[in-house]
Design a protein around this motif. Structure first.
Motif, mmCIF file in Angstrom:
data_model
loop_
_atom_site.group_PDB
_atom_site.id
_atom_site.type_symbol
_atom_site.label_atom_id
_atom_site.label_comp_id
_atom_site.label_asym_id
_atom_site.label_seq_id
_atom_site.Cartn_x
_atom_site.Cartn_y
_atom_site.Cartn_z
ATOM 1 N N ALA A 1 0.471 -1.195 0.184
ATOM 2 C CA ALA A 1 0.006 -0.144 0.106
ATOM 3 C C ALA A 1 0.888 1.171 -0.080
ATOM 4 C CB ALA A 1 -0.635 0.002 1.421
ATOM 5 N N CYS A 2 2.152 1.217 0.355
ATOM 6 C CA CYS A 2 2.956 2.171 0.289
ATOM 7 C C CYS A 2 3.330 2.766 -1.163
ATOM 8 C CB CYS A 2 4.415 1.946 1.075
ATOM 9 S SG CYS A 2 4.012 1.744 2.637
ATOM 10 N N TYR A 3 3.105 2.024 -2.181
ATOM 11 C CA TYR A 3 3.618 2.374 -3.449
ATOM 12 C C TYR A 3 1.982 2.779 -4.057
ATOM 13 C CZ TYR A 3 7.843 0.105 -2.382
ATOM 14 O OH TYR A 3 9.179 -0.150 -2.106
ATOM 15 N N PRO A 4 2.125 3.709 -4.961
ATOM 16 C CA PRO A 4 0.768 4.186 -5.706
ATOM 17 C C PRO A 4 0.616 2.996 -6.733
ATOM 18 C CG PRO A 4 2.927 5.345 -6.641
ATOM 19 C CD PRO A 4 3.276 4.453 -5.359
ATOM 20 N N ALA A 5 -0.731 3.260 -7.237
ATOM 21 C CA ALA A 5 -1.245 2.055 -8.008
ATOM 22 C C ALA A 5 -0.893 2.684 -9.458
ATOM 23 C CB ALA A 5 -2.702 2.222 -8.057
ATOM 24 N N ASP A 6 -0.343 3.996 -9.752
ATOM 25 C CA ASP A 6 0.043 4.265 -11.261
ATOM 26 C C ASP A 6 1.601 4.683 -10.711
ATOM 27 O OD1 ASP A 6 0.854 5.667 -13.096
ATOM 28 O OD2 ASP A 6 -0.645 7.412 -13.015
ATOM 29 N N PRO A 7 2.329 3.677 -11.693
ATOM 30 C CA PRO A 7 3.907 3.817 -11.475
ATOM 31 C C PRO A 7 4.394 5.261 -11.669
ATOM 32 C CG PRO A 7 3.074 1.936 -12.606
ATOM 33 C CD PRO A 7 1.932 2.731 -12.504
ATOM 34 N N ASP A 8 3.698 6.130 -12.524
ATOM 35 C CA ASP A 8 4.036 7.489 -13.029
ATOM 36 C C ASP A 8 4.091 8.538 -11.715
ATOM 37 O OD1 ASP A 8 4.566 6.669 -15.471
ATOM 38 O OD2 ASP A 8 2.662 7.381 -15.930
ATOM 39 N N ARG A 9 3.524 7.938 -10.550
ATOM 40 C CA ARG A 9 3.397 8.882 -9.387
ATOM 41 C C ARG A 9 4.258 8.314 -8.358
ATOM 42 N NH1 ARG A 9 -2.633 9.113 -7.346
ATOM 43 N NH2 ARG A 9 -1.571 10.546 -6.029
ATOM 44 N N SER B 1 9.440 4.055 -0.990
ATOM 45 C CA SER B 1 10.346 3.102 -0.749
ATOM 46 C C SER B 1 10.695 2.909 0.708
ATOM 47 C CB SER B 1 11.384 2.846 -1.446
ATOM 48 O OG SER B 1 11.236 2.739 -3.049
ATOM 49 N N LEU B 2 10.862 4.397 1.240
ATOM 50 C CA LEU B 2 11.178 4.376 2.834
ATOM 51 C C LEU B 2 9.900 4.147 3.590
ATOM 52 C CD1 LEU B 2 13.384 7.746 2.468
ATOM 53 C CD2 LEU B 2 14.178 5.523 2.614
ATOM 54 N N ASP B 3 8.912 4.455 3.243
ATOM 55 C CA ASP B 3 7.743 3.973 4.031
ATOM 56 C C ASP B 3 7.667 2.446 4.027
ATOM 57 O OD1 ASP B 3 7.364 6.510 4.378
ATOM 58 O OD2 ASP B 3 5.929 7.031 2.569
ATOM 59 N N GLY C 1 -6.942 -7.398 -5.116
ATOM 60 C CA GLY C 1 -6.219 -6.614 -5.073
ATOM 61 C C GLY C 1 -6.219 -5.846 -3.667
ATOM 62 N N LEU C 2 -5.702 -4.664 -3.513
ATOM 63 C CA LEU C 2 -5.661 -4.107 -2.001
ATOM 64 C C LEU C 2 -7.254 -3.261 -1.925
ATOM 65 C CD1 LEU C 2 -2.229 -2.500 -1.956
ATOM 66 C CD2 LEU C 2 -2.922 -4.297 -0.668
ATOM 67 N N THR C 3 -7.601 -3.138 -0.880
ATOM 68 C CA THR C 3 -8.862 -2.890 -0.513
ATOM 69 C C THR C 3 -8.553 -1.687 0.810
ATOM 70 O OG1 THR C 3 -9.455 -4.291 1.277
ATOM 71 C CG2 THR C 3 -10.333 -4.724 -0.755
ATOM 72 N N TYR C 4 -9.190 -0.516 0.503
ATOM 73 C CA TYR C 4 -8.956 0.757 1.459
ATOM 74 C C TYR C 4 -10.371 1.039 2.246
ATOM 75 C CZ TYR C 4 -4.735 1.013 -1.156
ATOM 76 O OH TYR C 4 -3.586 0.794 -1.587
ATOM 77 N N GLY C 5 -10.160 1.496 3.540
ATOM 78 C CA GLY C 5 -11.363 2.015 4.304
ATOM 79 C C GLY C 5 -11.761 3.319 3.855
ATOM 80 N N PRO C 6 -12.530 3.892 4.743
ATOM 81 C CA PRO C 6 -13.109 5.339 4.478
ATOM 82 C C PRO C 6 -12.022 6.325 4.597
ATOM 83 C CG PRO C 6 -13.986 4.315 6.549
ATOM 84 C CD PRO C 6 -13.463 3.323 5.707
ATOM 85 N N HIS C 7 -10.951 6.091 5.425
ATOM 86 C CA HIS C 7 -9.970 7.227 5.450
ATOM 87 C C HIS C 7 -8.869 6.853 4.668
ATOM 88 C CE1 HIS C 7 -12.234 8.398 8.983
ATOM 89 N NE2 HIS C 7 -12.475 7.106 9.648
ATOM 90 N N GLY C 8 -8.885 6.094 3.680
ATOM 91 C CA GLY C 8 -7.890 5.794 2.700
ATOM 92 C C GLY C 8 -6.726 4.959 3.354
ATOM 93 N N LEU C 9 -6.875 4.042 4.281
ATOM 94 C CA LEU C 9 -5.938 3.186 4.882
ATOM 95 C C LEU C 9 -6.301 1.696 4.360
ATOM 96 C CD1 LEU C 9 -5.926 4.399 8.539
ATOM 97 C CD2 LEU C 9 -4.253 5.088 6.819
ATOM 98 N N VAL C 10 -5.248 1.139 4.092
ATOM 99 C CA VAL C 10 -5.637 -0.276 3.733
ATOM 100 C C VAL C 10 -6.141 -1.233 4.699
ATOM 101 C CG1 VAL C 10 -3.220 -1.281 4.325
ATOM 102 C CG2 VAL C 10 -4.436 -2.385 2.336
ATOM 103 N N THR C 11 -7.046 -1.854 4.280
ATOM 104 C CA THR C 11 -7.853 -3.020 5.223
ATOM 105 C C THR C 11 -8.145 -4.276 4.483
ATOM 106 O OG1 THR C 11 -9.848 -2.959 6.616
ATOM 107 C CG2 THR C 11 -9.934 -2.022 4.362
#
Length: 309
Positions: free
Chosen positions: A31-39, A45-47, A114-124
């Protein structure tokens, strides 16, 4: 094909709490990496490294090589994304370990959902929830003493108490090579931890003192201690109360294991001890001073393996 690779992380029999954290951390790292590689940002990587690093170093102090398991999980994820039919055939083979089978299940889950996210944008999702339900332990530092009891005891505070009790025994033990390597003895550290738990009249203070007495009893009179434990368990099986409270019974199992007279083989946490402690107000544990990256803690944890008193 039999669908036997569904996620089982929410099943209490599916691995240990340590494995559950391993699987949750894997999800967090993705979840630390964006779905869009361009972003992509190098800071991503540190996260991710905060979640990856403890498992990459695990061969030094964990009882299982989680570094290899992390690599296997990554490979499994690639298989399921690239060729699900081939991945399913691989997962159905009889050559996989139980941990690898659960990794195949997690990899399939990721490929399909895939990854699912909660209402606050955190992976769940189930792999995250399997850890988060343990409250304080979900946020505690990686610690082999803690993992030893997380699957045996339901109450977080009791897990910390038992972890610190083992830690104190190692700090006092002159037979550990960490004394020579790190300039021990560590009596002052051990006494500080012991005083934190053993003083006062609270439930955990009483439990610590009873555990200490039980350990001494098992050390000096193992046959008599085993007889008392057997009588209690026989009475309990008949629906009687027995001579020990639930906490005292767990102390007996703990003390027996510490002294090398038997393993603590309870299959799941007991529900008899309610979680009545505010998780954010637990007493300071040795976890505050001995982190997984600390050389002293690492040495002590390694020395603890296989030691019998």
């Amino acid at each position: 094909m039999t669908d036997d690779t569904r996620p089982t992380s929410t099943d209490t029999g599916a691995g240990t709490f340590q494995e559950a954290r391993f699987r949750a951390d894997y999800m967090h790292s993705l979840a630390c990496y964006p779905a869009d590689p361009d972003r992509y940002d190098p800071a991503d990587s540190l996260d991710a490294a905060d979640y990856v690093a403890p498992w990459m170093d695990s061969a030094d102090w964990h009882e299982q090589d989680w570094c290899a398991e992390w690599v296997y999980l990554g490979d499994a994820r690639e298989r399921w994304e690239r060729d699900p039919a081939a991945a399913a055939a691989h997962a159905a083979s009889g050559e996989l370990t139980e941990v690898q089978r659960r990794s195949e299940a997690q990899a399939r889950h990721l490929a399909e959902h895939g990854l699912t996210y909660g209402p606050h944008g955190l992976v769940t999702g189930p792999y995250i929830e399997a850890v988060e339900q343990r409250g304080y332990l979900a946020r505690a530092e990686h610690d082999i003493y803690l993992y030893r009891y997380a699957n045996l005891v339901e109450n977080d505070e009791e897990v910390l108490m038992r972890a610190d009790y083992d830690r104190v025994r190692d700090l006092y033990d002159p037979n550990t090579t960490v004394y020579a390597e790190y300039g021990g003895p560590f009596d002052a550290h051990a006494k500080a931890i012991e005083q934190n738990w053993s003083t006062g009249g609270g439930q955990m203070a009483q439990a610590w003192r009873h555990l200490d007495a039980a350990r001494a009893q098992w050390q000096s009179y193992p046959a008599m201690s085993q007889l008392a434990l057997t009588e209690h368990e026989t009475a309990h099986a008949r629906g009687e109360s027995g001579r020990f409270t639930e906490m005292q019974w767990r102390n007996q199992l703990h003390a027996r294991q510490l002294t090398g007279h038997g393993e603590w083989t309870v299959e799941a946490p007991t529900a008899a001890h309610d979680r009545d402690t505010e998780r954010d107000q637990l007493p300071n544990s040795a976890l505050a001073d001995y982190r997984s990256g600390n050389a002293l803690a690492t040495g002590l944890a390694n020395e603890r393996k296989g030691l019998r008193r």
